[in-house]
Design a protein around this motif. Sequence first.
Motif, PDB file in Angstrom:
ATOM      1  N   ASP A  25      31.500  47.873  29.997  1.00 20.75           N
ATOM      2  CA  ASP A  25      32.247  47.219  28.880  1.00 20.75           C
ATOM      3  C   ASP A  25      33.654  47.651  28.856  1.00 20.75           C
ATOM      4  O   ASP A  25      34.093  48.872  28.714  1.00 20.75           O
ATOM      5  CB  ASP A  25      31.505  48.005  27.550  1.00 20.75           C
ATOM      6  CG  ASP A  25      32.277  47.144  26.273  1.00 20.75           C
ATOM      7  OD1 ASP A  25      33.034  46.313  26.344  1.00 20.75           O
ATOM      8  OD2 ASP A  25      31.751  47.854  25.235  1.00 20.75           O
ATOM      9  N   THR A  26      34.615  46.685  28.932  1.00 18.92           N
ATOM     10  CA  THR A  26      35.884  46.725  28.920  1.00 18.92           C
ATOM     11  C   THR A  26      36.672  46.644  27.746  1.00 18.92           C
ATOM     12  O   THR A  26      37.912  46.667  27.440  1.00 18.92           O
ATOM     13  CB  THR A  26      36.529  46.033  30.064  1.00 18.92           C
ATOM     14  OG1 THR A  26      36.199  44.646  29.932  1.00 18.92           O
ATOM     15  CG2 THR A  26      35.964  46.351  31.381  1.00 18.92           C
ATOM     16  N   ARG A  31      45.275  47.263  28.421  1.00 19.91           N
ATOM     17  CA  ARG A  31      45.804  45.989  28.437  1.00 19.91           C
ATOM     18  C   ARG A  31      46.285  45.807  30.064  1.00 19.91           C
ATOM     19  O   ARG A  31      46.880  46.831  30.303  1.00 19.91           O
ATOM     20  CB  ARG A  31      46.815  45.463  27.508  1.00 19.91           C
ATOM     21  CG  ARG A  31      46.457  45.572  26.060  1.00 19.91           C
ATOM     22  CD  ARG A  31      45.440  44.376  25.387  1.00 19.91           C
ATOM     23  NE  ARG A  31      46.054  43.078  25.695  1.00 19.91           N
ATOM     24  CZ  ARG A  31      45.673  42.089  25.965  1.00 19.91           C
ATOM     25  NH1 ARG A  31      44.396  41.819  25.788  1.00 19.91           N
ATOM     26  NH2 ARG A  31      46.085  40.874  26.047  1.00 19.91           N
ATOM     27  N   PRO A  32      46.476  44.713  30.735  1.00 20.42           N
ATOM     28  CA  PRO A  32      46.800  44.566  31.807  1.00 20.42           C
ATOM     29  C   PRO A  32      48.539  44.891  31.855  1.00 20.42           C
ATOM     30  O   PRO A  32      49.213  44.524  30.781  1.00 20.42           O
ATOM     31  CB  PRO A  32      46.891  43.216  32.180  1.00 20.42           C
ATOM     32  CG  PRO A  32      45.204  42.741  31.572  1.00 20.42           C
ATOM     33  CD  PRO A  32      45.525  43.404  30.145  1.00 20.42           C
ATOM     34  N   TRP A  37      48.847  48.158  37.340  1.00 22.39           N
ATOM     35  CA  TRP A  37      48.522  47.060  38.329  1.00 22.39           C
ATOM     36  C   TRP A  37      47.886  45.881  37.837  1.00 22.39           C
ATOM     37  O   TRP A  37      47.286  45.133  38.510  1.00 22.39           O
ATOM     38  CB  TRP A  37      47.835  47.744  39.887  1.00 22.39           C
ATOM     39  CG  TRP A  37      48.317  48.760  40.072  1.00 22.39           C
ATOM     40  CD1 TRP A  37      49.729  48.824  41.010  1.00 22.39           C
ATOM     41  CD2 TRP A  37      48.238  49.993  40.080  1.00 22.39           C
ATOM     42  NE1 TRP A  37      50.164  50.167  41.332  1.00 22.39           N
ATOM     43  CE2 TRP A  37      49.037  50.797  41.012  1.00 22.39           C
ATOM     44  CE3 TRP A  37      47.135  50.624  39.582  1.00 22.39           C
ATOM     45  CZ2 TRP A  37      48.971  52.243  40.681  1.00 22.39           C
ATOM     46  CZ3 TRP A  37      46.833  52.141  39.470  1.00 22.39           C
ATOM     47  CH2 TRP A  37      47.988  52.884  40.328  1.00 22.39           C
ATOM     48  N   TYR A  38      48.340  45.594  36.934  1.00 19.25           N
ATOM     49  CA  TYR A  38      48.017  44.194  36.128  1.00 19.25           C
ATOM     50  C   TYR A  38      46.299  43.983  36.145  1.00 19.25           C
ATOM     51  O   TYR A  38      45.850  42.666  36.736  1.00 19.25           O
ATOM     52  CB  TYR A  38      48.702  42.989  36.687  1.00 19.25           C
ATOM     53  CG  TYR A  38      50.075  42.993  36.366  1.00 19.25           C
ATOM     54  CD1 TYR A  38      50.591  42.598  35.427  1.00 19.25           C
ATOM     55  CD2 TYR A  38      51.013  43.807  37.328  1.00 19.25           C
ATOM     56  CE1 TYR A  38      51.856  42.689  34.851  1.00 19.25           C
ATOM     57  CE2 TYR A  38      52.272  43.899  36.883  1.00 19.25           C
ATOM     58  CZ  TYR A  38      52.759  43.182  35.840  1.00 19.25           C
ATOM     59  OH  TYR A  38      54.167  43.588  35.365  1.00 19.25           O
ATOM     60  N   ARG A  39      45.589  45.019  35.635  1.00 21.02           N
ATOM     61  CA  ARG A  39      44.156  44.749  35.828  1.00 21.02           C
ATOM     62  C   ARG A  39      43.904  43.381  35.101  1.00 21.02           C
ATOM     63  O   ARG A  39      44.208  42.933  34.056  1.00 21.02           O
ATOM     64  CB  ARG A  39      43.677  46.005  34.734  1.00 21.02           C
ATOM     65  CG  ARG A  39      42.071  45.927  34.734  1.00 21.02           C
ATOM     66  CD  ARG A  39      41.563  46.825  33.715  1.00 21.02           C
ATOM     67  NE  ARG A  39      42.087  46.590  32.415  1.00 21.02           N
ATOM     68  CZ  ARG A  39      41.244  45.906  31.489  1.00 21.02           C
ATOM     69  NH1 ARG A  39      40.431  45.032  31.902  1.00 21.02           N
ATOM     70  NH2 ARG A  39      41.647  45.791  30.205  1.00 21.02           N
ATOM     71  N   GLY A  40      42.902  42.485  35.895  1.00 27.05           N
ATOM     72  CA  GLY A  40      42.386  41.432  35.531  1.00 27.05           C
ATOM     73  C   GLY A  40      43.494  40.291  35.487  1.00 27.05           C
ATOM     74  O   GLY A  40      43.338  39.102  35.315  1.00 27.05           O
ATOM     75  N   GLY A  41      44.674  40.606  36.175  1.00 32.30           N
ATOM     76  CA  GLY A  41      45.768  39.622  36.254  1.00 32.30           C
ATOM     77  C   GLY A  41      45.476  38.765  37.620  1.00 32.30           C
ATOM     78  O   GLY A  41      44.591  39.127  38.523  1.00 32.30           O
ATOM     79  N   THR A  42      46.203  37.915  37.654  1.00 37.54           N
ATOM     80  CA  THR A  42      46.140  36.944  38.800  1.00 37.54           C
ATOM     81  C   THR A  42      46.839  37.695  40.057  1.00 37.54           C
ATOM     82  O   THR A  42      47.491  38.664  40.128  1.00 37.54           O
ATOM     83  CB  THR A  42      46.909  35.396  38.620  1.00 37.54           C
ATOM     84  OG1 THR A  42      47.303  34.758  39.748  1.00 37.54           O
ATOM     85  CG2 THR A  42      48.515  35.883  37.966  1.00 37.54           C
TER      86      THR A  42
END
Length: 61
Positions: A25-26, A31-32, A37-42
Motif C-alpha cells: 500500500d503506497t 510523492r514523486p 528519484w521520481y518514484r513512479g515517474g516516467t
Amino acid sequence: MDRIADPVRFALDLAGFLAALQRVDTADGPRPGQHNWYRGGTLRTYAGQARRALAALDGRQ
C-alpha cells in the motif's frame, strides 16, 4: 558468470516477489520528486543520464 540452476523455480520466485511488491500500500508514501528519484515517474526522467553513461562506456567491454 554464474547461471541459474533452476530457471523455472527462479521465475516463480521472481513472480512471487513482484506480486508482493504490487500489494504494498503506497497511499501514504512520498510523492514523486528529486528526493526519491521520481518514484513512479516516467523513464524519460533518466534519459539524459542514461545517454551520457552509455556514451562514457562506449568501447568498453
